[in-house]
Design a protein around this motif. Structure first.
Motif, PDB file in Angstrom:
ATOM      1  N   ALA B 396      56.864  45.906 -17.320  1.00  0.00           N
ATOM      2  CA  ALA B 396      56.410  44.558 -16.975  1.00  0.00           C
ATOM      3  C   ALA B 396      55.895  43.815 -18.197  1.00  0.00           C
ATOM      4  O   ALA B 396      56.087  42.619 -18.341  1.00  0.00           O
ATOM      5  N   ARG B 397      55.238  44.554 -19.124  1.00  0.00           N
ATOM      6  CA  ARG B 397      54.641  43.838 -20.258  1.00  0.00           C
ATOM      7  C   ARG B 397      55.687  43.326 -21.241  1.00  0.00           C
ATOM      8  O   ARG B 397      55.377  42.546 -22.136  1.00  0.00           O
ATOM      9  N   ALA B 398      56.936  43.797 -21.103  1.00  0.00           N
ATOM     10  CA  ALA B 398      57.975  43.311 -22.001  1.00  0.00           C
ATOM     11  C   ALA B 398      58.440  41.911 -21.594  1.00  0.00           C
ATOM     12  O   ALA B 398      59.113  41.235 -22.361  1.00  0.00           O
ATOM     13  N   LEU B 399      58.093  41.479 -20.382  1.00  0.00           N
ATOM     14  CA  LEU B 399      58.510  40.145 -19.931  1.00  0.00           C
ATOM     15  C   LEU B 399      57.539  39.088 -20.447  1.00  0.00           C
ATOM     16  O   LEU B 399      56.352  39.367 -20.619  1.00  0.00           O
ATOM     17  N   SER B 400      58.052  37.869 -20.638  1.00  0.00           N
ATOM     18  CA  SER B 400      57.152  36.777 -21.002  1.00  0.00           C
ATOM     19  C   SER B 400      56.307  36.428 -19.780  1.00  0.00           C
ATOM     20  O   SER B 400      56.652  36.771 -18.651  1.00  0.00           O
ATOM     21  N   GLY B 401      55.186  35.748 -20.038  1.00  0.00           N
ATOM     22  CA  GLY B 401      54.257  35.424 -18.957  1.00  0.00           C
ATOM     23  C   GLY B 401      54.925  34.704 -17.796  1.00  0.00           C
ATOM     24  O   GLY B 401      54.728  35.050 -16.634  1.00  0.00           O
ATOM     25  N   GLY B 402      55.749  33.712 -18.120  1.00  0.00           N
ATOM     26  CA  GLY B 402      56.380  32.933 -17.071  1.00  0.00           C
ATOM     27  C   GLY B 402      57.347  33.759 -16.240  1.00  0.00           C
ATOM     28  O   GLY B 402      57.390  33.640 -15.014  1.00  0.00           O
ATOM     29  N   ASN B 403      58.113  34.611 -16.897  1.00  0.00           N
ATOM     30  CA  ASN B 403      59.070  35.430 -16.172  1.00  0.00           C
ATOM     31  C   ASN B 403      58.378  36.443 -15.279  1.00  0.00           C
ATOM     32  O   ASN B 403      58.804  36.683 -14.152  1.00  0.00           O
ATOM     33  N   LEU B 404      57.291  37.025 -15.787  1.00  0.00           N
ATOM     34  CA  LEU B 404      56.566  37.987 -14.962  1.00  0.00           C
ATOM     35  C   LEU B 404      55.939  37.271 -13.764  1.00  0.00           C
ATOM     36  O   LEU B 404      55.913  37.799 -12.650  1.00  0.00           O
ATOM     37  N   GLN B 415      58.836  38.694   0.821  1.00  0.00           N
ATOM     38  CA  GLN B 415      58.383  39.574   1.905  1.00  0.00           C
ATOM     39  C   GLN B 415      58.149  38.787   3.175  1.00  0.00           C
ATOM     40  O   GLN B 415      57.682  39.331   4.171  1.00  0.00           O
ATOM     41  N   ASN B 416      58.420  37.485   3.091  1.00  0.00           N
ATOM     42  CA  ASN B 416      58.336  36.668   4.281  1.00  0.00           C
ATOM     43  C   ASN B 416      56.934  36.678   4.893  1.00  0.00           C
ATOM     44  O   ASN B 416      56.752  37.070   6.044  1.00  0.00           O
ATOM     45  N   PRO B 417      55.936  36.228   4.131  1.00  0.00           N
ATOM     46  CA  PRO B 417      54.560  36.310   4.623  1.00  0.00           C
ATOM     47  C   PRO B 417      54.255  35.270   5.704  1.00  0.00           C
ATOM     48  O   PRO B 417      54.928  34.240   5.791  1.00  0.00           O
ATOM     49  N   LYS B 418      53.259  35.576   6.526  1.00  0.00           N
ATOM     50  CA  LYS B 418      52.741  34.551   7.444  1.00  0.00           C
ATOM     51  C   LYS B 418      51.772  33.652   6.696  1.00  0.00           C
ATOM     52  O   LYS B 418      51.756  32.441   6.869  1.00  0.00           O
ATOM     53  N   VAL B 419      50.946  34.294   5.867  1.00  0.00           N
ATOM     54  CA  VAL B 419      50.001  33.544   5.029  1.00  0.00           C
ATOM     55  C   VAL B 419      50.127  34.079   3.611  1.00  0.00           C
ATOM     56  O   VAL B 419      50.090  35.290   3.397  1.00  0.00           O
ATOM     57  N   LEU B 420      50.305  33.175   2.652  1.00  0.00           N
ATOM     58  CA  LEU B 420      50.370  33.587   1.247  1.00  0.00           C
ATOM     59  C   LEU B 420      49.248  32.906   0.473  1.00  0.00           C
ATOM     60  O   LEU B 420      49.074  31.695   0.569  1.00  0.00           O
ATOM     61  N   VAL B 421      48.482  33.697  -0.257  1.00  0.00           N
ATOM     62  CA  VAL B 421      47.415  33.158  -1.093  1.00  0.00           C
ATOM     63  C   VAL B 421      47.807  33.399  -2.548  1.00  0.00           C
ATOM     64  O   VAL B 421      48.072  34.544  -2.929  1.00  0.00           O
ATOM     65  N   VAL B 422      47.872  32.348  -3.352  1.00  0.00           N
ATOM     66  CA  VAL B 422      48.190  32.533  -4.764  1.00  0.00           C
ATOM     67  C   VAL B 422      47.088  31.920  -5.613  1.00  0.00           C
ATOM     68  O   VAL B 422      46.557  30.864  -5.291  1.00  0.00           O
ATOM     69  N   ASN B 423      46.718  32.635  -6.677  1.00  0.00           N
ATOM     70  CA  ASN B 423      45.690  32.158  -7.592  1.00  0.00           C
ATOM     71  C   ASN B 423      46.368  31.816  -8.916  1.00  0.00           C
ATOM     72  O   ASN B 423      47.000  32.672  -9.514  1.00  0.00           O
ATOM     73  N   GLN B 424      46.245  30.584  -9.347  1.00  0.00           N
ATOM     74  CA  GLN B 424      46.834  30.110 -10.606  1.00  0.00           C
ATOM     75  C   GLN B 424      48.327  30.444 -10.697  1.00  0.00           C
ATOM     76  O   GLN B 424      48.745  31.148 -11.615  1.00  0.00           O
ATOM     77  N   PRO B 425      49.132  29.949  -9.753  1.00  0.00           N
ATOM     78  CA  PRO B 425      50.528  30.381  -9.734  1.00  0.00           C
ATOM     79  C   PRO B 425      51.317  29.988 -10.975  1.00  0.00           C
ATOM     80  O   PRO B 425      52.293  30.649 -11.308  1.00  0.00           O
ATOM     81  N   THR B 426      50.907  28.939 -11.677  1.00  0.00           N
ATOM     82  CA  THR B 426      51.721  28.498 -12.814  1.00  0.00           C
ATOM     83  C   THR B 426      50.940  28.514 -14.122  1.00  0.00           C
ATOM     84  O   THR B 426      51.315  27.861 -15.077  1.00  0.00           O
ATOM     85  N   TRP B 427      49.860  29.301 -14.160  1.00  0.00           N
ATOM     86  CA  TRP B 427      49.035  29.339 -15.371  1.00  0.00           C
ATOM     87  C   TRP B 427      49.841  29.948 -16.519  1.00  0.00           C
ATOM     88  O   TRP B 427      50.371  31.050 -16.402  1.00  0.00           O
ATOM     89  N   GLY B 428      49.945  29.218 -17.603  1.00  0.00           N
ATOM     90  CA  GLY B 428      50.680  29.722 -18.762  1.00  0.00           C
ATOM     91  C   GLY B 428      52.167  29.863 -18.536  1.00  0.00           C
ATOM     92  O   GLY B 428      52.833  30.640 -19.194  1.00  0.00           O
ATOM     93  N   VAL B 429      52.695  29.123 -17.569  1.00  0.00           N
ATOM     94  CA  VAL B 429      54.115  29.230 -17.246  1.00  0.00           C
ATOM     95  C   VAL B 429      54.799  27.950 -17.715  1.00  0.00           C
ATOM     96  O   VAL B 429      54.239  26.869 -17.592  1.00  0.00           O
ATOM     97  N   ASP B 430      56.006  28.068 -18.261  1.00  0.00           N
ATOM     98  CA  ASP B 430      56.645  26.873 -18.794  1.00  0.00           C
ATOM     99  C   ASP B 430      57.067  25.921 -17.674  1.00  0.00           C
ATOM    100  O   ASP B 430      57.097  26.286 -16.500  1.00  0.00           O
ATOM    101  N   ALA B 431      57.385  24.710 -18.072  1.00  0.00           N
ATOM    102  CA  ALA B 431      57.545  23.640 -17.094  1.00  0.00           C
ATOM    103  C   ALA B 431      58.637  23.924 -16.067  1.00  0.00           C
ATOM    104  O   ALA B 431      58.426  23.719 -14.865  1.00  0.00           O
ATOM    105  N   SER B 432      59.781  24.454 -16.505  1.00  0.00           N
ATOM    106  CA  SER B 432      60.845  24.626 -15.525  1.00  0.00           C
ATOM    107  C   SER B 432      60.528  25.790 -14.582  1.00  0.00           C
ATOM    108  O   SER B 432      60.786  25.710 -13.376  1.00  0.00           O
TER     109      SER B 432
END
Lengths: 361, 509
Positions: B396-404, B415-432
């Protein structure tokens, strides 16, 4: 200047290559040491590594010894490695080994002079329980009171040694032993003995158990969810909690497994090669197994090979003392070199060496 | 036109498999705020590390005040007059502000003199800071001031700032900009790294845009639009996430009276948090990091156990359940920290797939992991979420932050969640990649799941949330419809800037 650069992925080649290179470097450095001691280095290395297996006179005796010595080392190291993988540091296998031997021997001797074939299997279970109970002390103290398992398990070794001394000189002493310390001879009494399964090979039940443990640990670590959780907890404790691993349960499990295996190793030893409970029947297998576990890179197959290699240096070392008159401390220094080179080369699995060039102007 | 203060000429640095910097040349004049723009993996970090003496270039050279500049280590860079404020602070929480600053100096003055200097410099630049306070008690914005003042005490000629606003409230951003402009007016050059285009347009004089290690453009940010800069950065036009708004359905997650005492002395207690999320809805929770985000996620994921009825998942009390039981019921989470929390760095992507997906994807049989179907699942995530990796058996550490991050989010979404909680989903991730992640979250909500997004990126929250609420010092504000909220209102919901009132008079001096 030489620099270390972290590899993006750990190198598979070096994982296997580092131990082999360590053995080669140990031979070279050890050879230099033996040369300084006035020995022929090639001769000394041959006596240590070659003669125990292939010498026409000694091999018949030392080849079975290889399995006798490697068996308990491998059995204990497998248990320790599971804990080490999870970041749980059981340093007190020696104590669990002693308590396993005591529990099992006491059980067998309580039924003396019965020769029932059920006694030995029951002794193995009693030995496993003894090792397990001794390992549960640091485990419960850690989960309940957050004590450090390294210290507690280590200090319990000395408690176990004191109990062993009292057993050998007091409550387990052979009533027909004319006042000498030590229990009845378990190995010479049918029912309590741990015989060679194949005569002349050194293959007693403990060695077979060790091989089974290697296979079981391999399957556990590579296929089972528990093995996955053990690795995860060791590598990334936070991710492990996120994955639903209960850290306390893992501590109980890992210390429990290593206690059971160390206890069984103690029982197999005391009812087989050692033969009886004596003040010093334990010869430090519990501590040496820590080295074996790391020498084998905490991998079951690696531990199998490391246990055999370690046993070989013991037997070869004894042979070198006998044949060449090399001092015992030189043999210990030689074993120390092996560990040193192994740990030093360990770094190559995760880092690559770069020769830093001067700044391009 | 003044001559450049600092210049790079043809800097090249290659790592195995990737050329991080390829013939990079640019120049900064004294008293200029120069933006360095680029997606993740464009080579910004390598370039900045080269300037700061952490990386040696393979080819090319740097000129500082007209002479050759080749720092062998950060100390040499600092001695030459280059200072840097990192994105991740290197501060000791148990030490005071003054002690932390002294630790970063070559020859720290006596503690009393240092405290006086800190007070003086902080007043001069409108950065209020008490030298005797413990860093553990400071907000993220105040911690950043410690880092900035540590740099300013060295009287730098070139100040490098790496994504400085990612941890700040809008009001704190204003204070920071005021400081930076003041520094510029005194002749200090500033190299400003960010992916927030509006900020760059508001602050920076010049911009250099990197893509795949090469300089692809230079521009004057005020004269071009944010969209144009984004396209230069990404190399294609960006689609904004969109979805068909439907009527929200039944309440899927109900949280009430949730209070948590943190395990560590520097954690934030959660105080009486309560909210509801409905099927098909995205709830945005804004706030500066360190205000209870990690604690809230841990309480929702099951890493922290709470009284059963404080969290109801479709009327089932789940508060006392562990992570895997909650997953079985459909409550999934993706934590902020990718390496070490959401994923194990040294494990392969396959092994990381089983980390959270074992229960719902039935990746084990009788306790034995089915590595075949796990690998298939990992491959499915990689394919659907366009994770750039040579394969599933890569650490996993070989991937860039955005890809990971795409992998981590994909692992939960598929996994088809009923409720999904995400913390900082795009932190340090490139624009696209960020756009793709947001779109995936919106699609999930459209499909009938409830989504909770905890983020510091207010633009992101306002873009994708139906309702918005703010987390401040462990308290959650009442949710408000996100549409039509202005930045000022959001800022007030966040509890305003820390030490705003002290800052204003000094700023006016």
């Amino acid at each position: 200047m030489i620099r270390l650069e972290k590899r993006p992925t750990p190198s598979r080649a070096w994982n296997i290559g580092a131990p082999i290179l360590a053995v080669v470097l140990t031979m070279i450095a050890g050879g230099v040491m033996f040369a300084l001691l006035g020995q022929d280095p090639v001769e000394a290395i041959r006596v240590i590594f070659w003669d125990p297996l292939f010498h026409e006179r000694f091999a018949a005796f030392s080849r079975p010894q290889l399995l006798v010595k490697a068996g308990p080392l491998i059995l204990i190291a497998i248990g320790l490695a599971l804990g080490f993988r999870a970041g749980i540091w059981n340093i007190g296998a020696e104590g669990q080994y002693i308590m396993g031997a005591l529990f099992g021997a006491a059980f067998g001797l309580a039924l003396y002079p019965s020769e029932s074939p059920l006694i030995f299997p029951a002794m193995v279970i009693a030995g496993a329980l003894g090792g397990w109970a001794w390992a549960m002390i640091p485990a419960i103290l850690k989960t309940r009171f957050r004590t450090n398992e390294i210290l507690v398990s280590l200090l319990l070794v000395y408690v176990a040694e004191a109990i062993l001394a009292s057993a050998a000189t007091g409550w387990l002493r052979n009533p027909e032993g004319m006042g000498f310390p030590g229990s009845r001879d378990l190995a010479r009494h049918p029912g309590t003995d741990n015989p060679e399964v194949i005569a002349g090979t050194g293959m007693h039940w403990g060695v077979i158990t060790a091989f089974i443990a290697v296979i079981a640990a391999y399957v556990l670590l590579n296929r089972h969810v528990l093995g996955y959780q053990i690795k995860l907890a060791g590598q990334a404790p936070r991710a492990a909690r996120f994955a639903g691993v209960n850290p306390g349960r893992l501590v109980i499990l890992c210390l429990g497994i290593s206690g059971v295996l160390a206890g069984m190793a103690g029982l197999f030893e005391v009812s087989g090669p050692a033969g009886q409970i004596t003040i010093d029947f334990n010869v430090g297998y519990g501590f040496t197994a820590i080295i074996v576990a790391f020498l084998g890179r905490l991998h079951p197959i690696g531990i199998l090979l490391a246990g055999l290699l370690m046993a070989l240096t013991y037997i070869g070392g004894e042979l070198a003392q006998l044949m060449l008159g090399v001092p015992a401390s030189a043999i210990q220094a030689f074993q120390g070199m092996l560990l040193f080179f192994l740990l030093a080369l360990d770094v190559l699995a995760n880092y690559r060496i770069k020769r830093a060039r001067e700044v391009v102007a | 036109m003044t001559s450049p203060l600092f210049e790079t000429i043809g800097l090249t640095k290659a790592y195995p498999g990737v050329v991080a910097n390829d013939d990079v040349s640019f120049a900064i004049r004294p008293g200029e705020i120069h933006a360095l723009l680029g997606e993740n993996g464009a080579g910004k970090s390598t370039l900045v590390k080269t300037i700061y003496g952490l990386v040696k270039p393979d080819a090319g050279e740097m000129l500082f005040k007209g002479t050759v500049y080749a720092p062998s280590e950060p100390r040499a860079a600092r001695a030459a007059g280059v200072a840097m404020v990192f994105q991740h602070f290197s501060l000791f929480e148990a030490l005071s502000v003054a002690e932390n600053i002294a630790l970063g100096m070559e020859n720290p003055p006596k503690p009393r003199d240092l405290a006086a200097r800190i007070t003086e410099v902080s007043a001069q630049y409108g950065l209020p800071l008490d030298p005797d306070r413990l860093v553990g008690d400071l907000s993220a914005g105040e911690r950043q001031r410690v880092e900035i003042i540590r740099c300013l005490l060295q009287d730098p000629k070139l100040l490098i700032m790496d994504e400085p606003t990612s941890v700040l409230t809008p009001q704190e951003v204003e204070i920071l900009f005021h400081t930076l402009r003041k520094l510029r007016d005194e002749g200090t050059a500033i190299l400003y790294i960010s992916h927030k285009l509006d900020e760059i347009r508001a602050l920076c004089d010049e911009a250099t845009i990197l893509r795949l290690g090469k300089v692809v453009a230079t521009c004057t940010p005020r004269e071009v639009s944010a969209a144009e800069m984004a396209e230069l950065m990404v190399g294609k036009s960006l689609s904004r996430p969109a979805r068909d708004a439907g009527a929200p359905g039944e309440v899927l997650l109900h949280v009430g009276g949730l209070s948590v005492t943190p395990a560590s002395p520097f954690g934030t207690p959660l105080r009486h948090i309560g909210f509801e999320v409905r099927a098909g809805e995205v709830l945005g929770i804004g706030g500066v990091a360190g205000n209870g985000q990690d604690e809230l996620l841990a309480a929702l994921s099951g890493e922290t156990r709470v009284p059963p009825r404080t969290i109801l998942l479709s009327d089932t009390p789940v508060g006392a359940m562990g992570p895997n039981k909650r997953r079985a019921l459909g409550l999934l989470c993706a934590p902020e920290e990718r390496l070490g929390h959401a994923a194990a760095p040294d494990m392969t992507l396959t092994e990381n797939a089983v980390l959270t997906a074992r229960v719902r994807q039935q990746l084990d049989r009788h306790g034995f992991v089915d590595w075949g179907s796990t690998r298939d699942y990992a491959a499915k995530i990689i394919e659907r979420f366009d994770v750039r990796t040579p394969g599933t058996e890569v650490a996993a550490r070989a991937l860039s932050g955005g890809n990971l991050q795409k992998f981590v989010i994909g692992r939960e979404v598929l996994q088809n969640p009923k409720v999904l909680v995400v913390n900082q989903p795009t932190w340090g991730v490139d624009a696209s990649a960020a756009a793709a992640i947001r779109q995936a979250l919106l699609d999930l909500a459209t499909g009938g799941a409830a989504v909770i997004v905890i983020s510091q990126d207010l633009d992101e929250l306002l873009e994708i949330s139906d309702r918005f609420c703010a987390l401040n010092e462990g308290r959650l504000s009442a949710p408000r419809p996100a549409r039509g909220l202005s930045m000022e209102e959001v800022g007030l919901m966040l509890g305003g800037a820390h030490d705003m009132h002290e800052a204003q008079p000094e700023a006016a001096e």
